[in-house]
Design a protein around this motif. Sequence first.
Motif, PDB file in Angstrom:
ATOM      1  N   ALA A 134       0.825  -1.196   0.000  1.00  0.00           N
ATOM      2  CA  ALA A 134       0.000   0.000   0.000  1.00  0.00           C
ATOM      3  C   ALA A 134       0.860   1.248   0.000  1.00  0.00           C
ATOM      4  CB  ALA A 134      -0.912   0.019   1.222  1.00  0.00           C
TER       5      ALA A 134
ATOM      6  N   SER B  79      -3.476   4.063   2.543  1.00  0.00           N
ATOM      7  CA  SER B  79      -3.748   3.431   3.827  1.00  0.00           C
ATOM      8  C   SER B  79      -3.171   2.020   3.811  1.00  0.00           C
ATOM      9  CB  SER B  79      -5.257   3.375   4.083  1.00  0.00           C
ATOM     10  OG  SER B  79      -5.795   4.677   4.101  1.00  0.00           O
ATOM     11  N   PRO B  80      -2.739   1.496   4.971  1.00  0.00           N
ATOM     12  CA  PRO B  80      -2.219   0.130   4.995  1.00  0.00           C
ATOM     13  C   PRO B  80      -3.263  -0.860   4.503  1.00  0.00           C
ATOM     14  CG  PRO B  80      -1.709   1.264   7.034  1.00  0.00           C
ATOM     15  CD  PRO B  80      -2.664   2.149   6.278  1.00  0.00           C
TER      16      PRO B  80
ATOM     17  N   SER C 151       0.324   7.619  -2.074  1.00  0.00           N
ATOM     18  CA  SER C 151       0.873   8.351  -0.943  1.00  0.00           C
ATOM     19  C   SER C 151       2.377   8.609  -1.065  1.00  0.00           C
ATOM     20  CB  SER C 151       0.592   7.616   0.378  1.00  0.00           C
ATOM     21  OG  SER C 151       1.439   6.498   0.511  1.00  0.00           O
TER      22      SER C 151
ATOM     23  N   GLU D 281      -0.573  -5.753   8.187  1.00  0.00           N
ATOM     24  CA  GLU D 281      -0.828  -4.587   7.346  1.00  0.00           C
ATOM     25  C   GLU D 281       0.493  -4.068   6.809  1.00  0.00           C
ATOM     26  OE1 GLU D 281      -2.925  -1.886   9.884  1.00  0.00           O
ATOM     27  OE2 GLU D 281      -4.866  -2.673   9.277  1.00  0.00           O
TER      28      GLU D 281
ATOM     29  N   THR E  26       2.816  -1.509   4.372  1.00  0.00           N
ATOM     30  CA  THR E  26       2.767  -0.178   3.800  1.00  0.00           C
ATOM     31  C   THR E  26       4.165   0.259   3.377  1.00  0.00           C
ATOM     32  OG1 THR E  26       1.924   2.078   4.120  1.00  0.00           O
ATOM     33  CG2 THR E  26       3.059   1.063   5.991  1.00  0.00           C
TER      34      THR E  26
ATOM     35  N   LYS F 167       6.512   3.497   3.135  1.00  0.00           N
ATOM     36  CA  LYS F 167       6.630   4.857   3.678  1.00  0.00           C
ATOM     37  C   LYS F 167       8.090   5.166   3.990  1.00  0.00           C
ATOM     38  CE  LYS F 167       2.146   5.868   4.106  1.00  0.00           C
ATOM     39  NZ  LYS F 167       1.707   4.778   3.234  1.00  0.00           N
TER      40      LYS F 167
END
Length: 212
Positions: A90, A93-94, A131, A166, A168, A170
């Motif tokens: 992702a 959002s996760p 993101s 989850e 992600t 980032k």
Amino acid sequence: MAMNLTPKQLHILQRIRETRLTRGYSPTMQELADELDVSKVTVFEHIDALVRKGALTRQKNKARSLEISPDLELPDEQTNTRLPLVGSIAAGSPIEAIETREHLDLETIFAPSGKGSVGGTTFVLKVRGDSMIDAHVADGDFVVCRKIDGPPKQGDMVVALVDRDEATLKFYFKDRRGGVRLEPANEKYEPLIVEADRVRFQGVCIGVVRAY
């Protein structure tokens, strides 16, 4: 290191590798049995054979302790351009970590072939979301990642597994309150701040592949 492996033994090794990359831990014997559609006894026999061959290590009486020998190179890792595509990540959002067993062959995207060798600690994830757009990582891009065992460096673009399920993509920073700040590269999104013990780092981004 090369060795004679049966197709089912090779399948088991690939399954262990990809589960560890996507989830951070090895599959259980029952999960491997379900994957191969065989009994747990048969899986135990394959695992014992792989341990004897030096392809695997395991800790007794521990359910998720299977690890592939760092010296072992599986057939799908024996080319400079073919990388395991182990799931989606992702960039919004996760999302729940999603495992696949596909591969991304960089030679089919770029010509001439890239230089340099990639090993079993390098993997690819397909990005979902925007993101990280200001870091030039867009929805649908492929991020090439290097697996890490310890903490990342401040400012690294990381594959972070939050609460074990989850995933992600980032930027990583230490939060001044002792936690972890997972920072997006898009002003539409707020940083994700979590306790350090809720996060496991699966890898750091070392490159981006985009097909037009």
